[in-house]
Design an enzyme around this catalytic site. Structure first.
Site, mmCIF file in Angstrom:
data_model
loop_
_atom_site.group_PDB
_atom_site.id
_atom_site.type_symbol
_atom_site.label_atom_id
_atom_site.label_comp_id
_atom_site.label_asym_id
_atom_site.label_seq_id
_atom_site.Cartn_x
_atom_site.Cartn_y
_atom_site.Cartn_z
ATOM 1 N N HIS A 140 0.794 -1.157 0.142
ATOM 2 C CA HIS A 140 0.041 -0.042 0.076
ATOM 3 C C HIS A 140 0.845 1.295 -0.112
ATOM 4 O O HIS A 140 1.897 1.361 0.650
ATOM 5 C CB HIS A 140 -0.955 -0.006 1.225
ATOM 6 C CG HIS A 140 -0.190 -0.257 2.512
ATOM 7 N ND1 HIS A 140 0.301 1.038 3.120
ATOM 8 C CD2 HIS A 140 0.099 -1.241 3.204
ATOM 9 C CE1 HIS A 140 1.044 0.589 4.236
ATOM 10 N NE2 HIS A 140 0.846 -0.765 4.567
ATOM 11 N N ASP A 141 0.361 2.240 -0.734
ATOM 12 C CA ASP A 141 1.026 3.599 -0.792
ATOM 13 C C ASP A 141 2.386 3.605 -1.294
ATOM 14 O O ASP A 141 3.095 4.668 -1.296
ATOM 15 C CB ASP A 141 1.070 4.177 0.700
ATOM 16 C CG ASP A 141 -0.347 4.220 1.195
ATOM 17 O OD1 ASP A 141 -1.236 4.838 0.814
ATOM 18 O OD2 ASP A 141 -0.643 3.532 2.351
ATOM 19 N N GLY A 158 4.830 -1.221 2.664
ATOM 20 C CA GLY A 158 4.020 -0.292 2.200
ATOM 21 C C GLY A 158 4.938 1.114 2.292
ATOM 22 O O GLY A 158 6.159 1.235 2.855
#
Length: 278
Positions: A140-141, A158
């Site tokens: 994520h991100d 992440g």
């Protein structure tokens, strides 16, 4: 791009639209999905709500594309890839977060790419012409540039940034918040816990060694004590005697010439183009 209102098998898609796209009858496409021209969707593939695919994207059988996510043109999703899924983050509570991807990216089998989280700006992004080999993972991100290569099993935690033309080798884990600079090369099985400067080559030292013959495995496969003894003598010459490889082979020929197993070992070593593990 036009809305594709089909929930399964192209139902609700007009004849004119069907000439532009190929949607297998057993695919599942959410009503809010938007598909460009020339899109192909295979059997049992799933496109979730708010997925946008640009022209000429191909989603192979059993692939899954979640949303909200937006993809440019000519992206390829191979079987069992899961792209645009929820972030693997304990703090995620279903808030809106997206994945934004450019053109010409390849997601091979079992690749996973997560959408963003609120603490990371709610967006994972990727540029153009990236190649993700089987089992690689984008957390994520993450912010991925263009023309990168993720070899099998490469894994980003992440909030990782990977700049253009970087290569992440096989089975390389990258710690969260690290940056990988442009044109950097990370060799296989290297653990990254700090930023990798651009143009650099990073690799963990490999101290792989041979510890003699596979005695238990050979016994289980019916090797007699005599065969095992000959191989043990050959490996002592190769690994423990103060001889280089050529000298060890010469001694094997002299003292163990009657062993077919040793002759096989000699032939293998002599044909090695990359050297052998000793």
């Amino acid at each position: 791009m036009q809305d594709d209102r089909s929930r399964a098998g192209g139902q609700g898609v007009t004849t004119r639209e069907m000439t532009k796209r190929e949607i297998h009858p057993q695919a599942i496409v959410a009503g809010s999905a938007k598909l460009g021209e020339g899109v192909k969707i295979g059997a049992y593939a799933i496109l979730g709500e708010e997925v946008e695919l640009g022209d000429d994207c191909v989603v192979h059988a059993h692939a899954s594309v979640g949303g909200p996510s937006r993809f440019g043109k000519k992206n390829l999703f191979y079987s069992f890839s899961a792209v645009g899924g929820d972030p693997q983050d304990y703090t995620f509570r279903g808030e809106r977060a997206e994945l934004v991807v450019g053109d010409g990216n390849i997601f091979r089998e079992y690749v996973t790419v997560s959408r963003g989280t609120q603490k990371g700006g709610c967006k994972t992004s990727m540029g153009d012409n990236n190649f993700l080999l089987a089992y690689s993972h984008i957390g994520h991100d993450c912010q991925i540039g263009s023309n990168t290569l993720f070899v099998n099993g490469a894994t980003l935690a992440g909030h990782v940034t990977v700049e253009d033309f970087a290569t992440i080798g096989a089975f390389c884990p990258v710690h969260q918040f690290c940056r990988i600079g442009r044109y950097a090369y990370i060799g296989a099985s290297t653990v990254i816990t700090q930023d990798v400067p651009p143009f650099s080559k990073i690799v963990t030292e490999r101290e792989t060694k041979s510890f003699g013959i596979n005695t238990i495995g050979l016994e289980r496969n019916g090797f007699s004590p005599e065969r095992l003894q000959a191989l043990k003598r050959a490996y002592r010459l190769l690994l423990r005697a103060k001889l280089n490889t050529s000298q060890a082979l010469a001694e094997m020929r002299k003292s163990l010439a009657d062993s077919p197993d040793v002759q096989e070992l000699i032939k293998f070593i002599e044909s090695a183009e990359r050297g052998i593990v000793k």
